[in-house]
Design a protein around this motif. Sequence first.
Motif, PDB file in Angstrom:
ATOM      1  N   ARG A 148       0.846  -1.199   0.000  1.00 12.79           N
ATOM      2  CA  ARG A 148       0.000   0.000   0.000  1.00 12.79           C
ATOM      3  C   ARG A 148       0.887   1.258   0.000  1.00 12.79           C
ATOM      4  O   ARG A 148       0.690   2.171  -0.798  1.00 12.79           O
TER       5      ARG A 148
ATOM      6  N   GLU B 179       0.902   4.002  -2.926  1.00 16.86           N
ATOM      7  CA  GLU B 179       0.407   5.345  -2.616  1.00 16.86           C
ATOM      8  C   GLU B 179       1.545   6.362  -2.652  1.00 16.86           C
ATOM      9  O   GLU B 179       1.335   7.536  -2.898  1.00 16.86           O
TER      10      GLU B 179
ATOM     11  N   TYR C 103      -7.858  -0.701  -1.366  1.00 14.47           N
ATOM     12  CA  TYR C 103      -6.822   0.307  -1.593  1.00 14.47           C
ATOM     13  C   TYR C 103      -7.315   1.367  -2.574  1.00 14.47           C
ATOM     14  O   TYR C 103      -6.848   1.477  -3.715  1.00 14.47           O
TER      15      TYR C 103
END
Lengths: 159, 422
Positions: free
Chosen positions: B93, B97, B127
């Motif tokens: 993640r 990101e 996500y």
Amino acid sequence: MIAQETLTPEEMAEIDHEIALVPMRRAAAIEALKIVQHHRGWISDDSLQAIAGYLEISPEELDSVATFYNLVFRRPVGRNVILLCDSISCYVMGYEKIYGQIRERLGISFGQTTPDGRFTLLPNACLGTCDHAPALMINNELFRDLTEESLDEILDRYH
Amino acid sequence: METPLTQHISFDRPCYNLRDYEKNGGYQALRKALSLSPESITNTVQASDLKGRGGAGFNTGMKWSFVPMNGHYPVKYLIANADEMEPGTFKDRMLMEGNPHQLIEGMIISAFAIQANISYIFLRWAYKKAGRLLTHAMEEAYAAGYLGKNILGTGYNLEMYLHTGVGRYICGEETALLNALEGKRATPRAKPPFPQVSGLFGKPTIVNNVETLCNIPHIINNGPDWFKSLGKGNDAGTKIYGVSGRVKRPGLWELPMGVSMRELIEDCAGGMANGYRFRGALPGGASTDFLVEEHLDINLDYKSVAAAGSRLGTGTMIILDDHTCPVGFVHNLEHFFAQESCGWCTPCREGLPWTEKILLSIERGEGRPEDLQLLETHTRLLGPGNTFCALAPGAMEPLQSALKYFREDFEKHIDQKKCPWR
């Protein structure tokens, strides 16, 4: 059985877009379920039949796909869906307290919807934000480092 | 200390767009790779000793080398496994990101190495932010000619699609992921044939973890010897390590592969939170064996963690503290595994719910002395070699080690007919 519902032109257009990306119609099954759920909130038996017909697979086969995945809803859900992480890091950091507070505040346990249709509460496996446990998602929004105070304030945002 | 994967990641500002990424050296590795032969890229990656960062730890270049390159396969696929769902794991993640173009560049180079013309990012539904950022970054990459037809004028074509899942842990298993992408139930497939030969829609396919793919541009830019020099001990490169649980500063850190467990917990995570004592940790996600105090000085590389009886797994550690009941902790894990079993093979489908029930009865003070023997039997019956995929054997790892290291806590529950923590 004859489908009582048909897909809307908008749904069909979106599903056609997905079908064009894969070598066979049936490969768009999961995308089609997502599309129809996005429009209708959940997948009813009639919706399932309509999608299966459109993809040229049996409703039984599509249902085996639909019921396999955690986030295809085969029952109606409330206007807002709370997904509370119940996996290990959130367990260690006290998700059970948050669960208790939601039960008290909204009067619903996992799998239930408030009588006014405002919230459905579901348990969810690890949300991948373990350094900010406990965590939950409401609809598409992620909330982390939950406390009793922040939870109340978060729930108040949804109607 | 070099931190190639996170050097351009900061959550104090928006993530780099294409122009920022290019200004900081982005897509230079792709330009270089496209001037090399696909085979030489695979050889370079193999020589770097990059091992799969999703948990299995297999040499990435060697995995690629099994893809047929004889020109008889016009359709091949490259897939980024971004279905991060191992409980306690949150590293991919951060990478997506924090710097979506790094993953995209790694994917294009990897796809070129196996001469795939179609690529997918299989992203976890949860996500949302990563999905938005990746979609935007892919649009930028298409507009700049890094994706699509005739990439940078080389004649190489690559399409990239984002697929968002609908939630099931087993989708992270690479053959189950392929079934999910084909619109089917995500049950694992029998191997052989391996996906490298017969994968998505029966075509040669490579599935690599996000962190693995993010390493590729840096290996191409700096070479295999540089990559090897980043590691401290037995393994090459850096690793995104994580710690969650009752520590002072839970989080993620990019560190040399092979950093010690003590350094990670004490220096990075700041040690245990006030009032909490360390009892053990799962070093790499829910499906790894407990390590305990005596292991604090081992190095967190594949070989050293294996020698201590566990697995490096995803490298994201979950801490068990003295305020948390070990039986409740393991029950929580087995509840997860029982729920996420795909149901395809009997030991997993039947054995995991049984395991969960026994643990729940012990936790509630209703356990019998013979239950511990019964649990041990399960760890063997659901262990390696008896099931279709690695889910059930993985589920048995924390259980078998908990029975070894925290046995007296299990016995106390049975003797006192209650959970001493409640």
